[in-house]
Design a protein around this motif. Structure first.
Motif, PDB file in Angstrom:
ATOM      1  N   SER A 255       0.842  -1.192   0.000  1.00  0.00           N
ATOM      2  CA  SER A 255       0.000   0.000   0.000  1.00  0.00           C
ATOM      3  C   SER A 255       0.881   1.247   0.000  1.00  0.00           C
ATOM      4  O   SER A 255       1.943   1.272   0.632  1.00  0.00           O
ATOM      5  CB  SER A 255      -0.893   0.009   1.234  1.00  0.00           C
ATOM      6  OG  SER A 255      -1.768  -1.079   1.242  1.00  0.00           O
ATOM      7  N   ARG A 256       0.416   2.280  -0.703  1.00  0.00           N
ATOM      8  CA  ARG A 256       1.204   3.518  -0.737  1.00  0.00           C
ATOM      9  C   ARG A 256       1.359   4.112   0.659  1.00  0.00           C
ATOM     10  O   ARG A 256       2.368   4.736   0.975  1.00  0.00           O
ATOM     11  CB  ARG A 256       0.545   4.523  -1.674  1.00  0.00           C
ATOM     12  CG  ARG A 256       0.560   4.089  -3.135  1.00  0.00           C
ATOM     13  CD  ARG A 256       0.110   5.205  -4.065  1.00  0.00           C
ATOM     14  NE  ARG A 256       0.169   4.769  -5.451  1.00  0.00           N
ATOM     15  CZ  ARG A 256      -0.862   4.268  -6.111  1.00  0.00           C
ATOM     16  NH1 ARG A 256      -2.021   4.141  -5.497  1.00  0.00           N
ATOM     17  NH2 ARG A 256      -0.755   3.889  -7.369  1.00  0.00           N
ATOM     18  N   SER A 257       0.351   3.913   1.523  1.00  0.00           N
ATOM     19  CA  SER A 257       0.427   4.448   2.880  1.00  0.00           C
ATOM     20  C   SER A 257       1.469   3.741   3.736  1.00  0.00           C
ATOM     21  O   SER A 257       1.842   4.238   4.796  1.00  0.00           O
ATOM     22  CB  SER A 257      -0.945   4.333   3.554  1.00  0.00           C
ATOM     23  OG  SER A 257      -1.360   2.979   3.634  1.00  0.00           O
ATOM     24  N   ARG A 258       1.952   2.560   3.294  1.00  0.00           N
ATOM     25  CA  ARG A 258       2.914   1.798   4.079  1.00  0.00           C
ATOM     26  C   ARG A 258       4.343   1.933   3.557  1.00  0.00           C
ATOM     27  O   ARG A 258       5.282   1.423   4.169  1.00  0.00           O
ATOM     28  CB  ARG A 258       2.522   0.306   4.053  1.00  0.00           C
ATOM     29  CG  ARG A 258       1.205  -0.019   4.698  1.00  0.00           C
ATOM     30  CD  ARG A 258       1.310   0.107   6.210  1.00  0.00           C
ATOM     31  NE  ARG A 258       2.269  -0.881   6.726  1.00  0.00           N
ATOM     32  CZ  ARG A 258       3.007  -0.680   7.804  1.00  0.00           C
ATOM     33  NH1 ARG A 258       2.918   0.449   8.477  1.00  0.00           N
ATOM     34  NH2 ARG A 258       3.841  -1.619   8.220  1.00  0.00           N
ATOM     35  N   ILE A 259       4.539   2.642   2.439  1.00  0.00           N
ATOM     36  CA  ILE A 259       5.862   2.702   1.823  1.00  0.00           C
ATOM     37  C   ILE A 259       6.871   3.353   2.764  1.00  0.00           C
ATOM     38  O   ILE A 259       7.999   2.863   2.938  1.00  0.00           O
ATOM     39  CB  ILE A 259       5.790   3.448   0.475  1.00  0.00           C
ATOM     40  CG1 ILE A 259       5.039   2.591  -0.549  1.00  0.00           C
ATOM     41  CG2 ILE A 259       7.186   3.784  -0.030  1.00  0.00           C
ATOM     42  CD1 ILE A 259       4.878   3.251  -1.899  1.00  0.00           C
ATOM     43  N   ALA A 260       6.490   4.471   3.403  1.00  0.00           N
ATOM     44  CA  ALA A 260       7.436   5.162   4.278  1.00  0.00           C
ATOM     45  C   ALA A 260       7.858   4.281   5.445  1.00  0.00           C
ATOM     46  O   ALA A 260       9.044   4.217   5.805  1.00  0.00           O
ATOM     47  CB  ALA A 260       6.818   6.468   4.786  1.00  0.00           C
ATOM     48  N   ASP A 261       6.898   3.584   6.069  1.00  0.00           N
ATOM     49  CA  ASP A 261       7.226   2.706   7.200  1.00  0.00           C
ATOM     50  C   ASP A 261       8.146   1.566   6.756  1.00  0.00           C
ATOM     51  O   ASP A 261       9.102   1.213   7.456  1.00  0.00           O
ATOM     52  CB  ASP A 261       5.951   2.145   7.815  1.00  0.00           C
ATOM     53  CG  ASP A 261       5.093   3.207   8.465  1.00  0.00           C
ATOM     54  OD1 ASP A 261       5.654   4.272   8.831  1.00  0.00           O
ATOM     55  OD2 ASP A 261       3.877   3.002   8.597  1.00  0.00           O
ATOM     56  N   LEU A 262       7.861   0.982   5.599  1.00  0.00           N
ATOM     57  CA  LEU A 262       8.679  -0.134   5.136  1.00  0.00           C
ATOM     58  C   LEU A 262      10.064   0.325   4.698  1.00  0.00           C
ATOM     59  O   LEU A 262      11.042  -0.410   4.829  1.00  0.00           O
ATOM     60  CB  LEU A 262       7.964  -0.860   3.978  1.00  0.00           C
ATOM     61  CG  LEU A 262       6.624  -1.499   4.356  1.00  0.00           C
ATOM     62  CD1 LEU A 262       5.977  -2.131   3.114  1.00  0.00           C
ATOM     63  CD2 LEU A 262       6.793  -2.545   5.439  1.00  0.00           C
ATOM     64  N   ARG A 263      10.149   1.561   4.199  1.00  0.00           N
ATOM     65  CA  ARG A 263      11.481   2.098   3.850  1.00  0.00           C
ATOM     66  C   ARG A 263      12.305   2.302   5.119  1.00  0.00           C
ATOM     67  O   ARG A 263      13.519   2.049   5.138  1.00  0.00           O
ATOM     68  CB  ARG A 263      11.315   3.404   3.081  1.00  0.00           C
ATOM     69  CG  ARG A 263      12.635   3.990   2.613  1.00  0.00           C
ATOM     70  CD  ARG A 263      12.425   5.211   1.733  1.00  0.00           C
ATOM     71  NE  ARG A 263      11.914   4.838   0.423  1.00  0.00           N
ATOM     72  CZ  ARG A 263      10.792   5.298  -0.110  1.00  0.00           C
ATOM     73  NH1 ARG A 263      10.049   6.167   0.579  1.00  0.00           N
ATOM     74  NH2 ARG A 263      10.396   4.929  -1.308  1.00  0.00           N
ATOM     75  N   ALA A 264      11.644   2.719   6.196  1.00  0.00           N
ATOM     76  CA  ALA A 264      12.355   2.884   7.470  1.00  0.00           C
ATOM     77  C   ALA A 264      12.836   1.555   8.028  1.00  0.00           C
ATOM     78  O   ALA A 264      13.866   1.489   8.704  1.00  0.00           O
ATOM     79  CB  ALA A 264      11.453   3.598   8.490  1.00  0.00           C
ATOM     80  N   LEU A 265      12.104   0.501   7.733  1.00  0.00           N
ATOM     81  CA  LEU A 265      12.508  -0.822   8.190  1.00  0.00           C
ATOM     82  C   LEU A 265      13.618  -1.416   7.317  1.00  0.00           C
ATOM     83  O   LEU A 265      14.166  -2.473   7.640  1.00  0.00           O
ATOM     84  CB  LEU A 265      11.301  -1.768   8.188  1.00  0.00           C
ATOM     85  CG  LEU A 265      10.214  -1.500   9.225  1.00  0.00           C
ATOM     86  CD1 LEU A 265       9.013  -2.414   9.001  1.00  0.00           C
ATOM     87  CD2 LEU A 265      10.755  -1.670  10.637  1.00  0.00           C
TER      88      LEU A 265
END
Length: 270
Positions: A255-265
């Protein structure tokens, strides 16, 4: 021929189609005699009756699965437990339409119930065989890579860790020896538990299944997908759509809303 894995919606449509096809065959060849009734009336009778019985079965199977889990049994026993009650509902329904209250509680009931049980058990056996075949369908073998005849073999290296989650509370809901879990995918009211070599459907919401995984072992990357951290091998973009590539070649949407969180991980490169 290799059986293809079906989504939840495809599964329901396929079941309805099989039930309707069998109803047409019963009507055309008069496998269950109903007296001197014209073909058109028999078609309407059995199509409506079989599809109604199938809908009743879908409801009662949920109750049967809950009872099976309470008793510590596999989910398919819940479907089997629903069979006699489906036969009971069908027998009362048929007799009520044909002869009213007197027929429902008369001497005909036992014979009609036996017939309904045979039909319900036949459908259970048919779908059990079809789904068992689909779940255990062999995957096509990958094409071998060309071997460089002049290259020298590399020195042996330690075996890489097995991707996925090998032990979790969710494994207690699955058959013994189920492999490491790579991902969870929501399909209607079910969750497909995905390993590298097999998958299985479990009746529960995705949030409940994800809560049974060890803390920190993965993350929800989409409203219908949870992915194990150790299963991620790369990423793939197609326009604005982003997919994670998992062990074994499986892909999971992000999901586009999860991209930032997954990039941080560290799952997604900048």
């Amino acid at each position: 021929m290799v059986a293809r894995r079906l989504s939840g919606a495809e599964r329901l449509m396929a079941e309805a189609g099989v039930v309707a096809l069998i109803a047409v065959l019963v009507a055309v060849f008069d496998f269950i005699p109903v007296g001197e009734v014209a073909l058109g009336a028999r078609l309407a009778l059995w199509l409506a009756g079989f599809l109604a019985a199938w809908l009743v079965y879908l409801v009662l199977a949920r109750v049967g699965i809950a009872v099976a889990r309470l008793l510590g049994l596999a989910d398919y026993w819940g479907h089997a437990l629903a069979v006699p009650f489906v036969g009971l509902a069908v027998a009362y329904g048929v007799l009520g339409l044909v002869g009213g209250r007197a027929a429902m509680f008369g001497a005909q009931f036992s014979a009609v119930w036996v017939q309904a049980l045979v039909v319900a058990a036949g459908f259970f056996a048919l779908f059990f065989v079809l789904y068992a075949r689909a779940e255990h369908a062999p995957k096509p073998a990958p094409m071998p890579e060309p071997v460089d005849s002049v290259a020298r073999p590399d020195p042996p290296s330690p075996a890489p860790p097995v991707p996925g989650v090998a032990a979790s509370a969710l494994h207690q809901r699955l058959e013994p020896g189920f492999p490491a879990i790579l991902a969870l995918s929501a399909e209607d009211h079910y969750v497909r538990v995905i390993a590298e070599t097999k998958s299985v459907l479990v009746l529960m919401p995705l949030t409940e299944a994800a809560a049974l995984m060890p803390e920190g072992s993965g993350a929800q990357v989409h409203r219908s997908w949870w992915v194990a951290t150790s299963a991620v091998t790369g990423q793939r973009r197609a326009g604005r759509d982003l997919h994670l590539v998992l062990a074994g070649g499986l892909t999971a949407p992000v999901s586009r809303s999860r991209i930032a969180d997954l990039r941080a991980l560290g799952w997604i490169s900048p």
